[in-house]
Design a protein around this motif. Structure first.
Motif, PDB file in Angstrom:
ATOM      1  N   LEU A  11       4.850   4.441  20.098  1.00  0.00           N
ATOM      2  CA  LEU A  11       4.811   4.350  18.642  1.00  0.00           C
ATOM      3  C   LEU A  11       6.213   4.547  18.078  1.00  0.00           C
ATOM      4  N   THR A  12       6.415   4.127  16.843  1.00  0.00           N
ATOM      5  CA  THR A  12       7.728   4.245  16.221  1.00  0.00           C
ATOM      6  C   THR A  12       8.048   5.697  15.897  1.00  0.00           C
ATOM      7  N   GLU A  13       9.332   5.973  15.685  1.00  0.00           N
ATOM      8  CA  GLU A  13       9.790   7.325  15.353  1.00  0.00           C
ATOM      9  C   GLU A  13       9.123   7.845  14.088  1.00  0.00           C
ATOM     10  N   GLY A  14       8.882   6.960  13.123  1.00  0.00           N
ATOM     11  CA  GLY A  14       8.318   7.372  11.839  1.00  0.00           C
ATOM     12  C   GLY A  14       6.814   7.566  11.840  1.00  0.00           C
ATOM     13  N   HIS A  15       6.158   7.235  12.939  1.00  0.00           N
ATOM     14  CA  HIS A  15       4.698   7.395  13.011  1.00  0.00           C
ATOM     15  C   HIS A  15       4.330   8.877  12.942  1.00  0.00           C
ATOM     16  N   ASN A  16       3.265   9.171  12.254  1.00  0.00           N
ATOM     17  CA  ASN A  16       2.797  10.545  12.096  1.00  0.00           C
ATOM     18  C   ASN A  16       2.399  11.130  13.455  1.00  0.00           C
ATOM     19  N   ALA A  17       2.942  12.298  13.775  1.00  0.00           N
ATOM     20  CA  ALA A  17       2.651  12.952  15.052  1.00  0.00           C
ATOM     21  C   ALA A  17       1.404  13.820  15.004  1.00  0.00           C
ATOM     22  N   ALA A  18       0.789  13.951  13.826  1.00  0.00           N
ATOM     23  CA  ALA A  18      -0.360  14.860  13.679  1.00  0.00           C
ATOM     24  C   ALA A  18      -1.463  14.630  14.705  1.00  0.00           C
ATOM     25  N   PRO A  19      -1.838  13.377  15.034  1.00  0.00           N
ATOM     26  CA  PRO A  19      -2.900  13.211  16.034  1.00  0.00           C
ATOM     27  C   PRO A  19      -2.543  13.789  17.399  1.00  0.00           C
ATOM     28  N   PHE A  20      -1.256  13.868  17.699  1.00  0.00           N
ATOM     29  CA  PHE A  20      -0.819  14.385  18.991  1.00  0.00           C
ATOM     30  C   PHE A  20      -0.639  15.900  18.983  1.00  0.00           C
ATOM     31  N   LEU A  21      -0.733  16.495  17.813  1.00  0.00           N
ATOM     32  CA  LEU A  21      -0.617  17.945  17.672  1.00  0.00           C
ATOM     33  C   LEU A  21      -1.957  18.603  17.360  1.00  0.00           C
ATOM     34  N   THR A  22      -2.946  17.791  17.004  1.00  0.00           N
ATOM     35  CA  THR A  22      -4.259  18.286  16.603  1.00  0.00           C
ATOM     36  C   THR A  22      -5.197  18.299  17.805  1.00  0.00           C
ATOM     37  N   PRO A  23      -5.921  19.395  18.028  1.00  0.00           N
ATOM     38  CA  PRO A  23      -6.844  19.469  19.166  1.00  0.00           C
ATOM     39  C   PRO A  23      -7.973  18.442  19.074  1.00  0.00           C
ATOM     40  N   ASN A  24      -8.550  18.127  20.220  1.00  0.00           N
ATOM     41  CA  ASN A  24      -9.675  17.193  20.284  1.00  0.00           C
ATOM     42  C   ASN A  24     -10.823  17.627  19.385  1.00  0.00           C
ATOM     43  N   SER A  25     -11.062  18.911  19.318  1.00  0.00           N
ATOM     44  CA  SER A  25     -12.182  19.428  18.519  1.00  0.00           C
ATOM     45  C   SER A  25     -12.016  19.135  17.031  1.00  0.00           C
TER      46      SER A  25
END
Length: 124
Positions: free
Chosen positions: A75-89
């Motif tokens: 993904l691009t640098e500007g893409h939001n990282a929240a999905p990768f920091l948020t737990p599966n739950s």
């Protein structure tokens, strides 16, 4: 424990170097994403046992793993990282955070130090 800031700095700088090299990796997104728990989590969990990690430093590491998650998925640098920091739950795709790994590693060390004493603890 003495001053272990050099160990923490060493781990962070090595993980930042891996993140830089990770740009444009030749792996599938799944292989790239699995690199984080396979290659990087063990370095951190070893370090937790010998160094003093502050919450701020663990947050830096957590953000770095989120950044690497974006790179794994190309993904691009500007893409939001929240999905990768948020737990599966909570709807994300994050693996264990440094905070969870530190607690889990500390409990495992405590268990070994007490000769395998059965500790009734919440599953982390």
């Amino acid at each position: 424990m003495g001053n272990t800031s050099a160990e923490v700095s060493y781990v962070l700088s090595n993980m930042q170097a891996v993140a830089k090299k990770f740009k444009g990796h030749p792996y599938s997104y799944r292989q790239g994403f699995n690199l984080i728990p396979t290659a990087l989590h063990p370095v951190f969990t070893y370090s937790v046992g010998v160094a003093t990690w502050t919450m701020k430093k663990m947050q830096i590491l957590h953000n770095l793993w989120g950044f690497m998650g974006k790179r794994a998925w190309d993904l691009t640098e500007g893409h939001n990282a929240a999905p990768f920091l948020t737990p599966n739950s909570e709807g994300g795709v994050a693996q264990l955070s440094p905070f969870h790994l530190a607690a889990k590693s500390s409990l495992q060390l405590l268990k070994r130090a007490t000769g395998g004493l059965q500790l009734s603890l919440i599953h982390i």
